[in-house]
Design an enzyme around this catalytic site. Sequence first.
Site, PDB file in Angstrom:
ATOM      1  N   ASN A 153      63.391  14.060  38.398  1.00  0.00           N
ATOM      2  CA  ASN A 153      62.520  13.618  39.550  1.00  0.00           C
ATOM      3  C   ASN A 153      62.118  14.778  40.546  1.00  0.00           C
ATOM      4  OD1 ASN A 153      63.861  11.469  38.346  1.00  0.00           O
ATOM      5  ND2 ASN A 153      62.374  10.070  39.378  1.00  0.00           N
ATOM      6  N   ARG A 207      68.480   7.864  41.368  1.00  0.00           N
ATOM      7  CA  ARG A 207      67.557   9.306  40.936  1.00  0.00           C
ATOM      8  C   ARG A 207      68.151  10.250  41.771  1.00  0.00           C
ATOM      9  NH1 ARG A 207      66.549   5.619  37.887  1.00  0.00           N
ATOM     10  NH2 ARG A 207      64.594   5.259  36.962  1.00  0.00           N
ATOM     11  N   ASN A 254      55.054   6.290  46.995  1.00  0.00           N
ATOM     12  CA  ASN A 254      55.250   4.788  47.416  1.00  0.00           C
ATOM     13  C   ASN A 254      55.653   4.507  48.704  1.00  0.00           C
ATOM     14  OD1 ASN A 254      53.488   3.832  45.406  1.00  0.00           O
ATOM     15  ND2 ASN A 254      54.883   2.315  44.521  1.00  0.00           N
ATOM     16  N   VAL A 310      58.975   8.175  45.711  1.00  0.00           N
ATOM     17  CA  VAL A 310      58.799   8.813  46.920  1.00  0.00           C
ATOM     18  C   VAL A 310      57.356   8.510  47.618  1.00  0.00           C
ATOM     19  CG1 VAL A 310      58.764  10.962  48.051  1.00  0.00           C
ATOM     20  CG2 VAL A 310      60.641  10.595  46.350  1.00  0.00           C
ATOM     21  N   ARG A 351      54.971   6.787  41.976  1.00  0.00           N
ATOM     22  CA  ARG A 351      56.158   7.141  41.986  1.00  0.00           C
ATOM     23  C   ARG A 351      57.070   6.623  43.478  1.00  0.00           C
ATOM     24  NH1 ARG A 351      55.861  13.020  39.079  1.00  0.00           N
ATOM     25  NH2 ARG A 351      53.705  13.196  39.991  1.00  0.00           N
ATOM     26  N   ARG A 384      70.514   8.510  36.832  1.00  0.00           N
ATOM     27  CA  ARG A 384      70.111   9.846  36.509  1.00  0.00           C
ATOM     28  C   ARG A 384      70.588  11.106  37.711  1.00  0.00           C
ATOM     29  NH1 ARG A 384      63.928   9.988  36.041  1.00  0.00           N
ATOM     30  NH2 ARG A 384      64.324   8.817  34.093  1.00  0.00           N
ATOM     31  N   TYR A 432      55.565   8.423  26.880  1.00  0.00           N
ATOM     32  CA  TYR A 432      55.806   9.785  27.609  1.00  0.00           C
ATOM     33  C   TYR A 432      57.089  10.449  27.238  1.00  0.00           C
ATOM     34  CZ  TYR A 432      56.680  12.349  31.847  1.00  0.00           C
ATOM     35  OH  TYR A 432      57.115  13.366  32.693  1.00  0.00           O
TER      36      TYR A 432
HETATM   37  P1  NAD Z   1      50.533  15.526  37.837  1.00  0.00           P
HETATM   38  O1  NAD Z   1      50.027  14.402  37.459  1.00  0.00           O
HETATM   39  O2  NAD Z   1      50.393  15.797  39.518  1.00  0.00           O
HETATM   40  O3  NAD Z   1      50.237  16.832  37.140  1.00  0.00           O
HETATM   41  C1  NAD Z   1      49.614  16.843  35.714  1.00  0.00           C
HETATM   42  C2  NAD Z   1      48.618  17.651  35.429  1.00  0.00           C
HETATM   43  O4  NAD Z   1      47.901  17.502  34.174  1.00  0.00           O
HETATM   44  C3  NAD Z   1      47.223  16.855  36.443  1.00  0.00           C
HETATM   45  O5  NAD Z   1      46.482  17.913  37.187  1.00  0.00           O
HETATM   46  C4  NAD Z   1      46.491  16.217  35.358  1.00  0.00           C
HETATM   47  O6  NAD Z   1      45.087  16.094  35.616  1.00  0.00           O
HETATM   48  C5  NAD Z   1      46.418  17.087  34.219  1.00  0.00           C
HETATM   49  N1  NAD Z   1      46.287  16.748  32.820  1.00  0.00           N
HETATM   50  C6  NAD Z   1      46.971  15.251  32.371  1.00  0.00           C
HETATM   51  N2  NAD Z   1      46.465  14.915  31.096  1.00  0.00           N
HETATM   52  C7  NAD Z   1      45.652  16.382  30.819  1.00  0.00           C
HETATM   53  C8  NAD Z   1      44.780  16.738  29.778  1.00  0.00           C
HETATM   54  N3  NAD Z   1      44.922  15.949  28.519  1.00  0.00           N
HETATM   55  N4  NAD Z   1      44.076  17.935  29.620  1.00  0.00           N
HETATM   56  C9  NAD Z   1      44.308  18.648  30.805  1.00  0.00           C
HETATM   57  N5  NAD Z   1      45.111  18.373  31.860  1.00  0.00           N
HETATM   58  C10 NAD Z   1      45.476  17.121  31.957  1.00  0.00           C
HETATM   59  O7  NAD Z   1      52.277  15.553  37.638  1.00  0.00           O
HETATM   60  P2  NAD Z   1      53.244  16.734  37.897  1.00  0.00           P
HETATM   61  O8  NAD Z   1      54.329  15.925  38.585  1.00  0.00           O
HETATM   62  O9  NAD Z   1      52.691  17.856  38.761  1.00  0.00           O
HETATM   63  O10 NAD Z   1      53.885  17.028  36.596  1.00  0.00           O
HETATM   64  C11 NAD Z   1      53.556  18.325  35.855  1.00  0.00           C
HETATM   65  C12 NAD Z   1      54.485  18.421  34.716  1.00  0.00           C
HETATM   66  O11 NAD Z   1      55.741  18.176  34.938  1.00  0.00           O
HETATM   67  C13 NAD Z   1      54.012  17.211  33.793  1.00  0.00           C
HETATM   68  O12 NAD Z   1      54.087  17.714  32.555  1.00  0.00           O
HETATM   69  C14 NAD Z   1      55.195  16.299  33.830  1.00  0.00           C
HETATM   70  O13 NAD Z   1      55.567  15.572  32.499  1.00  0.00           O
HETATM   71  C15 NAD Z   1      56.314  17.408  34.135  1.00  0.00           C
HETATM   72  N6  NAD Z   1      57.387  16.710  34.895  1.00  0.00           N
HETATM   73  C16 NAD Z   1      57.201  16.184  36.108  1.00  0.00           C
HETATM   74  C17 NAD Z   1      58.364  15.659  36.747  1.00  0.00           C
HETATM   75  C18 NAD Z   1      58.159  15.144  38.384  1.00  0.00           C
HETATM   76  O14 NAD Z   1      59.260  14.470  38.732  1.00  0.00           O
HETATM   77  N7  NAD Z   1      57.140  15.650  39.105  1.00  0.00           N
HETATM   78  C19 NAD Z   1      59.293  15.244  36.223  1.00  0.00           C
HETATM   79  C20 NAD Z   1      59.744  15.647  35.075  1.00  0.00           C
HETATM   80  C21 NAD Z   1      58.571  16.272  34.378  1.00  0.00           C
HETATM   81  N1  UDP Z   2      60.667   2.193  42.250  1.00  0.00           N
HETATM   82  C1  UDP Z   2      60.933   1.507  43.068  1.00  0.00           C
HETATM   83  N2  UDP Z   2      59.804   1.154  44.099  1.00  0.00           N
HETATM   84  C2  UDP Z   2      58.605   1.802  43.856  1.00  0.00           C
HETATM   85  C3  UDP Z   2      58.729   2.954  42.934  1.00  0.00           C
HETATM   86  C4  UDP Z   2      59.481   3.072  42.189  1.00  0.00           C
HETATM   87  O1  UDP Z   2      61.864   0.705  43.468  1.00  0.00           O
HETATM   88  O2  UDP Z   2      57.838   1.480  44.716  1.00  0.00           O
HETATM   89  C5  UDP Z   2      62.015   2.688  41.473  1.00  0.00           C
HETATM   90  C6  UDP Z   2      61.575   2.660  39.863  1.00  0.00           C
HETATM   91  O3  UDP Z   2      61.941   1.333  39.612  1.00  0.00           O
HETATM   92  C7  UDP Z   2      62.864   3.755  39.348  1.00  0.00           C
HETATM   93  C8  UDP Z   2      62.892   4.625  40.702  1.00  0.00           C
HETATM   94  O4  UDP Z   2      62.473   4.083  41.882  1.00  0.00           O
HETATM   95  O5  UDP Z   2      64.059   3.237  39.476  1.00  0.00           O
HETATM   96  C9  UDP Z   2      62.188   5.994  40.410  1.00  0.00           C
HETATM   97  O6  UDP Z   2      60.728   5.729  40.055  1.00  0.00           O
HETATM   98  P1  UDP Z   2      59.539   6.666  39.922  1.00  0.00           P
HETATM   99  O7  UDP Z   2      58.669   5.971  39.141  1.00  0.00           O
HETATM  100  O8  UDP Z   2      59.534   7.459  40.726  1.00  0.00           O
HETATM  101  O9  UDP Z   2      60.253   7.745  38.583  1.00  0.00           O
HETATM  102  P2  UDP Z   2      60.890   7.549  37.159  1.00  0.00           P
HETATM  103  O10 UDP Z   2      61.452   6.084  36.853  1.00  0.00           O
HETATM  104  O11 UDP Z   2      60.002   7.959  36.370  1.00  0.00           O
HETATM  105  O12 UDP Z   2      62.223   8.356  37.313  1.00  0.00           O
END
Ligand code: NAD
Ligand code: UDP
Length: 323
Positions: free
Chosen positions: A175, A212, A191, A189, A187, A278, A146
Amino acid sequence: MPLKRILVTGGAGFLGSHLCERLIEQQHDVICLDNFFTSQKSNVVHLLDHANFELVRHDVTHPIWLEVDEVFNLACPAAPGHYQFNPIKTMKTSVMGAINVLGMAKRCHAKVLQASTSEVYGDPEIHPQPESYRGSVNPIGPRACYDEGKRAAETLFMDYHRSNRVNVRIVRIFNTYGPRMHPFDGRVVSNFIRQALHGEDITIFGDGSQTRSFCYRDDLVEGMIRMMNGPDDFIGPVNIGNPGEFTILELAKQVIEMTGSKSKLVHRPLPADDPTQRQPDITLAREKLGWEPKIKLRDGLEKTIAWFKTVKLEDFRAPTPNY
Ligand code: NAD
Ligand code: UDP
Protein backbone atom coordinates in the site's frame (compact mmCIF):
# COMPACT_ATOMS: atom_id res chain seq x y z
CA MET A 1 24.66 6.13 -15.88
CA PRO A 2 24.13 5.98 -19.70
CA LEU A 3 21.03 7.85 -20.83
CA LYS A 4 18.18 5.61 -21.91
CA ARG A 5 14.81 5.76 -23.64
CA ILE A 6 12.35 4.51 -21.04
CA LEU A 7 8.69 3.59 -21.47
CA VAL A 8 6.39 3.96 -18.45
CA THR A 9 3.02 2.29 -19.04
CA GLY A 10 0.39 3.75 -16.73
CA GLY A 11 2.73 6.75 -16.65
CA ALA A 12 -0.05 9.29 -16.07
CA GLY A 13 -1.19 7.58 -12.87
CA PHE A 14 -0.43 8.29 -9.23
CA LEU A 15 2.87 6.37 -9.11
CA GLY A 16 3.64 6.51 -12.84
CA SER A 17 3.60 10.30 -13.04
CA HIS A 18 6.09 10.62 -10.20
CA LEU A 19 8.27 7.93 -11.76
CA CYS A 20 8.26 9.87 -15.07
CA GLU A 21 9.39 13.00 -13.19
CA ARG A 22 12.23 11.14 -11.49
CA LEU A 23 13.44 9.60 -14.77
CA ILE A 24 13.36 12.98 -16.55
CA GLU A 25 15.38 14.48 -13.66
CA GLN A 26 17.96 11.80 -14.41
CA GLN A 27 18.02 13.12 -18.03
CA HIS A 28 16.46 10.00 -19.57
CA ASP A 29 14.07 10.15 -22.53
CA VAL A 30 10.67 9.15 -21.17
CA ILE A 31 7.65 7.88 -23.07
CA CYS A 32 4.52 7.92 -20.92
CA LEU A 33 1.82 5.58 -22.25
CA ASP A 34 -1.65 5.66 -20.73
CA ASN A 35 -5.33 5.32 -21.63
CA PHE A 36 -6.35 7.63 -18.72
CA PHE A 37 -8.74 5.04 -17.32
CA THR A 38 -8.02 6.01 -13.70
CA SER A 39 -5.87 9.12 -14.14
CA GLN A 40 -6.03 12.69 -15.33
CA LYS A 41 -3.87 14.49 -17.89
CA SER A 42 -3.28 17.07 -15.15
CA ASN A 43 -0.85 14.60 -13.55
CA VAL A 44 1.60 14.99 -16.44
CA VAL A 45 0.61 18.26 -18.11
CA HIS A 46 3.56 20.03 -16.47
CA LEU A 47 5.92 17.60 -18.24
CA LEU A 48 4.56 18.18 -21.76
CA ASP A 49 6.92 21.05 -22.62
CA HIS A 50 9.92 19.02 -21.55
CA ALA A 51 12.14 17.96 -24.47
CA ASN A 52 12.71 14.53 -22.87
CA PHE A 53 9.02 13.71 -22.46
CA GLU A 54 6.45 12.17 -24.84
CA LEU A 55 2.86 11.25 -24.05
CA VAL A 56 1.10 8.44 -25.94
CA ARG A 57 -2.60 7.64 -25.46
CA HIS A 58 -2.76 3.87 -25.84
CA ASP A 59 -4.34 0.84 -24.18
CA VAL A 60 -1.84 -1.89 -23.20
CA THR A 61 -4.30 -4.63 -24.14
CA HIS A 62 -3.33 -3.75 -27.75
CA PRO A 63 0.16 -4.38 -29.15
CA ILE A 64 2.76 -1.69 -28.55
CA TRP A 65 5.36 -0.86 -31.20
CA LEU A 66 8.10 1.35 -29.79
CA GLU A 67 11.89 1.18 -29.61
CA VAL A 68 13.03 1.54 -26.01
CA ASP A 69 15.80 0.44 -23.64
CA GLU A 70 13.63 -0.10 -20.57
CA VAL A 71 9.97 -0.51 -19.65
CA PHE A 72 8.28 0.08 -16.29
CA ASN A 73 4.93 -1.71 -16.62
CA LEU A 74 2.51 0.08 -14.30
CA ALA A 75 -0.64 0.19 -16.44
CA CYS A 76 -3.45 -1.33 -14.37
CA PRO A 77 -6.21 0.05 -12.18
CA ALA A 78 -4.95 -0.33 -8.61
CA ALA A 79 -7.69 0.68 -6.17
CA PRO A 80 -10.37 -1.95 -5.38
CA GLY A 81 -13.18 0.37 -6.56
CA HIS A 82 -11.32 1.00 -9.83
CA TYR A 83 -10.28 -2.57 -10.60
CA GLN A 84 -13.73 -3.95 -9.75
CA PHE A 85 -15.42 -1.37 -12.04
CA ASN A 86 -14.76 -3.61 -15.07
CA PRO A 87 -13.16 -6.78 -13.69
CA ILE A 88 -12.79 -8.49 -17.07
CA LYS A 89 -10.92 -5.49 -18.43
CA THR A 90 -8.71 -5.52 -15.32
CA MET A 91 -7.69 -9.12 -15.99
CA LYS A 92 -7.09 -8.31 -19.68
CA THR A 93 -4.96 -5.31 -18.73
CA SER A 94 -2.73 -7.39 -16.47
CA VAL A 95 -2.42 -10.43 -18.71
CA MET A 96 -2.57 -8.99 -22.24
CA GLY A 97 -0.65 -5.93 -21.07
CA ALA A 98 2.13 -8.21 -19.77
CA ILE A 99 2.19 -10.18 -23.03
CA ASN A 100 2.36 -6.98 -25.09
CA VAL A 101 5.15 -5.32 -23.09
CA LEU A 102 7.11 -8.59 -22.86
CA GLY A 103 6.75 -9.20 -26.61
CA MET A 104 7.96 -5.69 -27.30
CA ALA A 105 10.84 -6.06 -24.82
CA LYS A 106 11.85 -9.33 -26.49
CA ARG A 107 11.87 -7.70 -29.95
CA CYS A 108 13.89 -4.63 -28.97
CA HIS A 109 16.00 -6.27 -26.21
CA ALA A 110 14.62 -3.97 -23.52
CA LYS A 111 14.72 -4.60 -19.79
CA VAL A 112 11.21 -4.70 -18.31
CA LEU A 113 9.99 -4.22 -14.73
CA GLN A 114 6.58 -5.40 -13.60
CA ALA A 115 4.67 -3.45 -10.93
CA SER A 116 3.22 -6.41 -9.05
CA THR A 117 1.48 -6.21 -5.72
CA SER A 118 1.19 -7.46 -2.15
CA GLU A 119 -2.25 -8.71 -3.29
CA VAL A 120 -0.48 -11.76 -4.73
CA TYR A 121 -0.36 -12.89 -1.07
CA GLY A 122 -4.15 -12.57 -0.75
CA ASP A 123 -5.36 -12.70 2.86
CA PRO A 124 -2.01 -13.92 4.23
CA GLU A 125 -1.58 -16.68 6.82
CA ILE A 126 2.08 -15.71 7.28
CA HIS A 127 3.03 -12.41 8.87
CA PRO A 128 4.98 -10.40 7.83
CA GLN A 129 5.02 -11.62 4.23
CA PRO A 130 8.35 -12.70 2.71
CA GLU A 131 8.66 -13.18 -1.07
CA SER A 132 8.86 -16.95 -0.57
CA TYR A 133 5.25 -17.04 0.72
CA ARG A 134 3.01 -18.33 -2.06
CA GLY A 135 -0.10 -16.59 -0.89
CA SER A 136 -3.73 -17.29 -0.14
CA VAL A 137 -5.83 -15.71 -2.87
CA ASN A 138 -9.50 -16.56 -3.36
CA PRO A 139 -9.53 -17.20 -7.15
CA ILE A 140 -13.28 -16.64 -7.52
CA GLY A 141 -13.84 -13.61 -5.28
CA PRO A 142 -14.32 -9.94 -6.24
CA ARG A 143 -10.61 -9.13 -5.75
CA ALA A 144 -9.46 -12.00 -7.98
CA CYS A 145 -9.54 -10.00 -11.24
CA TYR A 146 -6.69 -7.94 -9.81
CA ASP A 147 -4.90 -10.52 -7.63
CA GLU A 148 -4.99 -13.35 -10.16
CA GLY A 149 -4.28 -10.96 -13.04
CA LYS A 150 -1.12 -9.80 -11.26
CA ARG A 151 -0.17 -13.39 -10.37
CA ALA A 152 -0.58 -14.43 -14.04
CA ALA A 153 1.54 -11.43 -15.08
CA GLU A 154 4.33 -12.59 -12.73
CA THR A 155 4.12 -16.04 -14.36
CA LEU A 156 4.44 -14.48 -17.82
CA PHE A 157 7.42 -12.39 -16.72
CA MET A 158 9.21 -15.48 -15.37
CA ASP A 159 8.39 -17.55 -18.48
CA TYR A 160 9.56 -14.87 -20.92
CA HIS A 161 12.72 -14.69 -18.84
CA ARG A 162 13.31 -18.46 -18.76
CA SER A 163 12.16 -19.24 -22.32
CA ASN A 164 13.15 -16.10 -24.21
CA ARG A 165 15.90 -14.60 -22.05
CA VAL A 166 14.02 -11.34 -21.60
CA ASN A 167 15.73 -9.26 -18.91
CA VAL A 168 12.97 -8.83 -16.32
CA ARG A 169 12.41 -7.45 -12.83
CA ILE A 170 9.38 -7.94 -10.54
CA VAL A 171 8.54 -5.68 -7.59
CA ARG A 172 5.66 -6.43 -5.23
CA ILE A 173 4.33 -3.09 -4.10
CA PHE A 174 2.60 -2.73 -0.72
CA ASN A 175 0.00 0.00 0.00
CA THR A 176 1.47 3.28 -1.20
CA TYR A 177 0.05 6.76 -0.75
CA GLY A 178 0.91 10.37 -1.52
CA PRO A 179 0.06 13.39 -3.64
CA ARG A 180 -1.84 12.63 -6.91
CA MET A 181 -3.85 9.74 -5.49
CA HIS A 182 -7.24 9.96 -7.15
CA PRO A 183 -9.46 11.54 -4.43
CA PHE A 184 -12.36 9.22 -5.33
CA ASP A 185 -10.39 5.99 -5.86
CA GLY A 186 -11.90 4.56 -2.66
CA ARG A 187 -8.53 3.66 -1.15
CA VAL A 188 -8.29 4.18 2.56
CA VAL A 189 -5.80 7.07 2.64
CA SER A 190 -7.54 9.09 -0.08
CA ASN A 191 -10.98 8.39 1.40
CA PHE A 192 -10.02 9.36 4.95
CA ILE A 193 -8.20 12.56 3.96
CA ARG A 194 -10.97 13.65 1.58
CA GLN A 195 -13.65 12.86 4.17
CA ALA A 196 -11.75 14.61 6.97
CA LEU A 197 -11.09 17.77 4.94
CA HIS A 198 -14.70 18.03 3.81
CA GLY A 199 -16.30 17.26 7.18
CA GLU A 200 -17.82 13.99 5.93
CA ASP A 201 -18.10 10.85 8.06
CA ILE A 202 -14.94 8.72 8.06
CA THR A 203 -15.94 5.27 6.78
CA ILE A 204 -14.32 2.42 8.69
CA PHE A 205 -14.95 -0.89 6.96
CA GLY A 206 -15.54 -3.62 9.55
CA ASP A 207 -14.29 -2.93 13.07
CA GLY A 208 -11.11 -1.23 11.78
CA SER A 209 -8.77 -3.78 13.38
CA GLN A 210 -7.43 -4.93 9.99
CA THR A 211 -3.91 -3.67 9.31
CA ARG A 212 -1.99 -2.18 6.40
CA SER A 213 1.60 -0.91 6.12
CA PHE A 214 1.75 2.42 4.30
CA CYS A 215 4.66 3.49 2.12
CA TYR A 216 5.13 7.05 0.89
CA ARG A 217 5.23 7.47 -2.90
CA ASP A 218 8.82 8.83 -3.11
CA ASP A 219 10.27 5.88 -1.15
CA LEU A 220 8.40 3.46 -3.39
CA VAL A 221 9.55 5.05 -6.64
CA GLU A 222 13.16 5.05 -5.37
CA GLY A 223 12.83 1.30 -4.70
CA MET A 224 11.47 0.64 -8.21
CA ILE A 225 14.31 2.59 -9.85
CA ARG A 226 16.92 0.75 -7.73
CA MET A 227 15.41 -2.57 -8.76
CA MET A 228 15.51 -1.65 -12.45
CA ASN A 229 19.18 -0.60 -12.12
CA GLY A 230 20.17 -3.53 -9.90
CA PRO A 231 22.28 -6.54 -10.91
CA ASP A 232 20.93 -8.75 -13.73
CA ASP A 233 21.10 -11.81 -11.48
CA PHE A 234 18.52 -10.33 -9.09
CA ILE A 235 15.20 -10.27 -10.91
CA GLY A 236 12.94 -10.60 -7.85
CA PRO A 237 10.17 -10.75 -6.96
CA VAL A 238 11.10 -8.27 -4.27
CA ASN A 239 8.78 -6.64 -1.73
CA ILE A 240 8.82 -2.83 -1.77
CA GLY A 241 6.84 -1.30 1.07
CA ASN A 242 7.09 0.27 4.50
CA PRO A 243 7.01 -2.26 7.37
CA GLY A 244 5.35 0.27 9.72
CA GLU A 245 2.02 -1.47 10.34
CA PHE A 246 -1.16 0.31 11.51
CA THR A 247 -4.76 -0.66 12.08
CA ILE A 248 -7.28 1.18 9.93
CA LEU A 249 -8.73 2.69 13.11
CA GLU A 250 -5.30 4.07 14.06
CA LEU A 251 -4.97 5.60 10.59
CA ALA A 252 -8.41 7.24 10.87
CA LYS A 253 -7.55 8.77 14.25
CA GLN A 254 -4.24 10.06 12.95
CA VAL A 255 -5.87 11.70 9.92
CA ILE A 256 -8.52 13.34 12.14
CA GLU A 257 -5.85 14.64 14.49
CA MET A 258 -3.63 15.98 11.68
CA THR A 259 -6.45 17.69 9.79
CA GLY A 260 -8.17 19.02 12.94
CA SER A 261 -11.36 17.58 11.49
CA LYS A 262 -14.69 17.26 13.29
CA SER A 263 -15.65 14.22 11.17
CA LYS A 264 -17.22 11.26 12.98
CA LEU A 265 -16.11 7.66 12.60
CA VAL A 266 -18.83 5.44 11.14
CA HIS A 267 -18.66 1.71 10.51
CA ARG A 268 -19.56 0.08 7.18
CA PRO A 269 -19.55 -3.64 6.26
CA LEU A 270 -16.15 -5.16 5.58
CA PRO A 271 -15.82 -5.94 1.83
CA ALA A 272 -15.50 -9.63 0.84
CA ASP A 273 -11.97 -11.07 1.00
CA ASP A 274 -10.55 -7.89 2.58
CA PRO A 275 -7.12 -8.99 3.93
CA THR A 276 -7.01 -8.92 7.72
CA GLN A 277 -3.31 -8.04 8.00
CA ARG A 278 -0.48 -6.99 5.75
CA GLN A 279 3.15 -6.10 6.39
CA PRO A 280 6.10 -6.48 4.03
CA ASP A 281 9.22 -8.38 5.02
CA ILE A 282 11.81 -6.17 3.27
CA THR A 283 14.93 -8.14 4.19
CA LEU A 284 15.60 -8.92 0.52
CA ALA A 285 15.24 -5.28 -0.63
CA ARG A 286 17.60 -4.18 2.15
CA GLU A 287 20.21 -6.82 1.28
CA LYS A 288 20.07 -6.73 -2.53
CA LEU A 289 19.16 -3.11 -3.26
CA GLY A 290 20.36 -1.30 -0.13
CA TRP A 291 16.82 0.09 -0.05
CA GLU A 292 14.54 0.85 2.85
CA PRO A 293 11.82 3.46 3.26
CA LYS A 294 12.82 6.74 4.90
CA ILE A 295 9.53 8.63 5.23
CA LYS A 296 7.46 8.06 8.36
CA LEU A 297 3.67 7.86 8.13
CA ARG A 298 3.16 11.22 9.86
CA ASP A 299 5.54 13.04 7.49
CA GLY A 300 4.04 11.39 4.40
CA LEU A 301 0.50 12.15 5.56
CA GLU A 302 1.47 15.78 6.10
CA LYS A 303 2.58 16.13 2.45
CA THR A 304 -0.45 14.22 1.21
CA ILE A 305 -2.93 16.28 3.24
CA ALA A 306 -1.25 19.48 1.98
CA TRP A 307 -1.74 18.29 -1.63
CA PHE A 308 -5.38 17.29 -1.04
CA LYS A 309 -6.03 20.82 0.23
CA THR A 310 -4.91 22.25 -3.13
CA VAL A 311 -7.05 20.12 -5.47
CA LYS A 312 -10.51 20.84 -6.81
CA LEU A 313 -12.57 17.68 -6.41
CA GLU A 314 -14.69 18.52 -9.48
CA ASP A 315 -11.56 18.19 -11.67
CA PHE A 316 -11.43 14.42 -11.02
CA ARG A 317 -13.26 12.07 -13.34
CA ALA A 318 -14.59 8.66 -12.29
CA PRO A 319 -13.81 5.65 -14.52
CA THR A 320 -16.33 5.38 -17.36
CA PRO A 321 -17.72 2.33 -19.19
CA ASN A 322 -15.95 3.44 -22.42
CA TYR A 323 -12.88 1.63 -21.20
P1 NAD B 1 -3.26 4.48 -10.82
O1 NAD B 1 -4.63 3.98 -11.08
O2 NAD B 1 -3.10 5.90 -10.42
O3 NAD B 1 -2.34 4.23 -12.09
C1 NAD B 1 -2.58 3.26 -13.06
C2 NAD B 1 -2.46 3.91 -14.43
O4 NAD B 1 -2.66 2.89 -15.43
C3 NAD B 1 -3.51 4.98 -14.68
O5 NAD B 1 -2.92 6.13 -15.21
C4 NAD B 1 -4.47 4.32 -15.66
O6 NAD B 1 -5.13 5.26 -16.49
C5 NAD B 1 -3.53 3.41 -16.43
N1 NAD B 1 -4.19 2.29 -17.09
C6 NAD B 1 -5.12 1.45 -16.55
N2 NAD B 1 -5.49 0.53 -17.46
C7 NAD B 1 -4.77 0.79 -18.59
C8 NAD B 1 -4.71 0.20 -19.87
N3 NAD B 1 -5.46 -0.86 -20.19
N4 NAD B 1 -3.85 0.73 -20.78
C9 NAD B 1 -3.09 1.81 -20.49
N5 NAD B 1 -3.11 2.42 -19.29
C10 NAD B 1 -3.94 1.91 -18.35
O7 NAD B 1 -2.62 3.52 -9.73
P2 NAD B 1 -1.19 3.50 -9.04
O8 NAD B 1 -1.42 3.42 -7.59
O9 NAD B 1 -0.32 4.57 -9.58
O10 NAD B 1 -0.65 2.07 -9.49
C11 NAD B 1 0.36 1.92 -10.48
C12 NAD B 1 0.77 0.45 -10.55
O11 NAD B 1 1.31 0.04 -9.29
C13 NAD B 1 -0.38 -0.50 -10.86
O12 NAD B 1 0.07 -1.50 -11.74
C14 NAD B 1 -0.72 -1.09 -9.53
O13 NAD B 1 -1.28 -2.38 -9.64
C15 NAD B 1 0.64 -1.12 -8.84
N6 NAD B 1 0.48 -1.12 -7.37
C16 NAD B 1 0.14 0.04 -6.72
C17 NAD B 1 -0.04 0.01 -5.34
C18 NAD B 1 -0.39 1.25 -4.56
O14 NAD B 1 -0.59 1.14 -3.35
N7 NAD B 1 -0.44 2.43 -5.14
C19 NAD B 1 0.10 -1.20 -4.65
C20 NAD B 1 0.40 -2.35 -5.36
C21 NAD B 1 0.62 -2.29 -6.72
N1 UDP C 1 -11.01 0.89 4.18
C1 UDP C 1 -11.83 1.51 5.12
N2 UDP C 1 -12.52 2.61 4.76
C2 UDP C 1 -12.46 3.15 3.53
C3 UDP C 1 -11.61 2.54 2.56
C4 UDP C 1 -10.92 1.42 2.93
O1 UDP C 1 -11.93 1.04 6.26
O2 UDP C 1 -13.13 4.17 3.29
C5 UDP C 1 -10.24 -0.30 4.57
C6 UDP C 1 -10.38 -1.50 3.63
O3 UDP C 1 -11.49 -2.29 4.00
C7 UDP C 1 -9.06 -2.20 3.84
C8 UDP C 1 -8.08 -1.07 4.13
O4 UDP C 1 -8.88 0.05 4.50
O5 UDP C 1 -9.14 -3.04 4.97
C9 UDP C 1 -7.21 -0.70 2.93
O6 UDP C 1 -8.06 -0.48 1.84
P1 UDP C 1 -7.51 0.03 0.43
O7 UDP C 1 -8.67 -0.03 -0.51
O8 UDP C 1 -6.81 1.32 0.60
O9 UDP C 1 -6.37 -1.00 0.03
P2 UDP C 1 -6.29 -2.61 -0.04
O10 UDP C 1 -7.47 -3.22 0.65
O11 UDP C 1 -6.27 -2.91 -1.50
O12 UDP C 1 -5.03 -2.91 0.65
